[in-house]
Design a protein around this motif. Structure first.
Motif, mmCIF file in Angstrom:
data_model
loop_
_atom_site.group_PDB
_atom_site.id
_atom_site.type_symbol
_atom_site.label_atom_id
_atom_site.label_comp_id
_atom_site.label_asym_id
_atom_site.label_seq_id
_atom_site.Cartn_x
_atom_site.Cartn_y
_atom_site.Cartn_z
ATOM 1 N N GLN A 56 0.832 -1.207 0.000
ATOM 2 C CA GLN A 56 0.000 0.000 0.000
ATOM 3 C C GLN A 56 0.862 1.252 0.000
ATOM 4 O O GLN A 56 0.570 2.216 -0.720
ATOM 5 N N ILE A 57 1.929 1.249 0.766
ATOM 6 C CA ILE A 57 2.833 2.402 0.801
ATOM 7 C C ILE A 57 3.504 2.589 -0.554
ATOM 8 O O ILE A 57 3.636 3.710 -1.051
ATOM 9 N N TYR A 58 3.901 1.495 -1.175
ATOM 10 C CA TYR A 58 4.529 1.560 -2.495
ATOM 11 C C TYR A 58 3.565 2.135 -3.532
ATOM 12 O O TYR A 58 3.931 3.020 -4.314
ATOM 13 N N GLU A 59 2.321 1.661 -3.529
ATOM 14 C CA GLU A 59 1.326 2.157 -4.488
ATOM 15 C C GLU A 59 1.039 3.641 -4.250
ATOM 16 O O GLU A 59 0.891 4.407 -5.202
ATOM 17 N N LYS A 60 0.967 4.051 -2.979
ATOM 18 C CA LYS A 60 0.736 5.458 -2.661
ATOM 19 C C LYS A 60 1.897 6.314 -3.157
ATOM 20 O O LYS A 60 1.691 7.391 -3.716
ATOM 21 N N ALA A 61 3.125 5.824 -2.965
ATOM 22 C CA ALA A 61 4.295 6.575 -3.429
ATOM 23 C C ALA A 61 4.307 6.691 -4.947
ATOM 24 O O ALA A 61 4.676 7.731 -5.494
ATOM 25 N N LEU A 62 3.902 5.627 -5.637
ATOM 26 C CA LEU A 62 3.840 5.692 -7.101
ATOM 27 C C LEU A 62 2.850 6.748 -7.564
ATOM 28 O O LEU A 62 3.105 7.481 -8.524
#
Length: 73
Positions: A56-62
């Motif tokens: 989820q953090i990775y997708e938010k950062a993207l």
């Protein structure tokens, strides 16, 4: 004026706040577990939860920063 010596990053003079990092010693304690299978299930559940949160953090950062063009990921 106080002068400190240590590992340098640049061979120049620096002015600013000094922060000292001291690594804490951690002690690993052994405990006897009655139900090993339950502990394995608990560990796997925690691992899956952590992986989901990281995703989820990775997708938010993207979304916020965008994908990199460097081919790193």
């Amino acid at each position: 004026m106080e002068q400190y010596q240590g590992k340098t990053i640049f061979n120049k003079i620096a002015i600013g706040k000094v922060f000292f990092y001291q690594k804490k010693e951690t002690q690993v304690k052994r405990r006897h577990v009655e139900d090993a299978e339950a502990e394995i299930v608990r560990f796997n559940t925690a691992k899956e939860t952590a992986l989901a949160q990281l995703d989820q953090i990775y997708e938010k950062a993207l979304k916020e920063v965008g994908g990199g063009q460097c081919g790193c990921f």
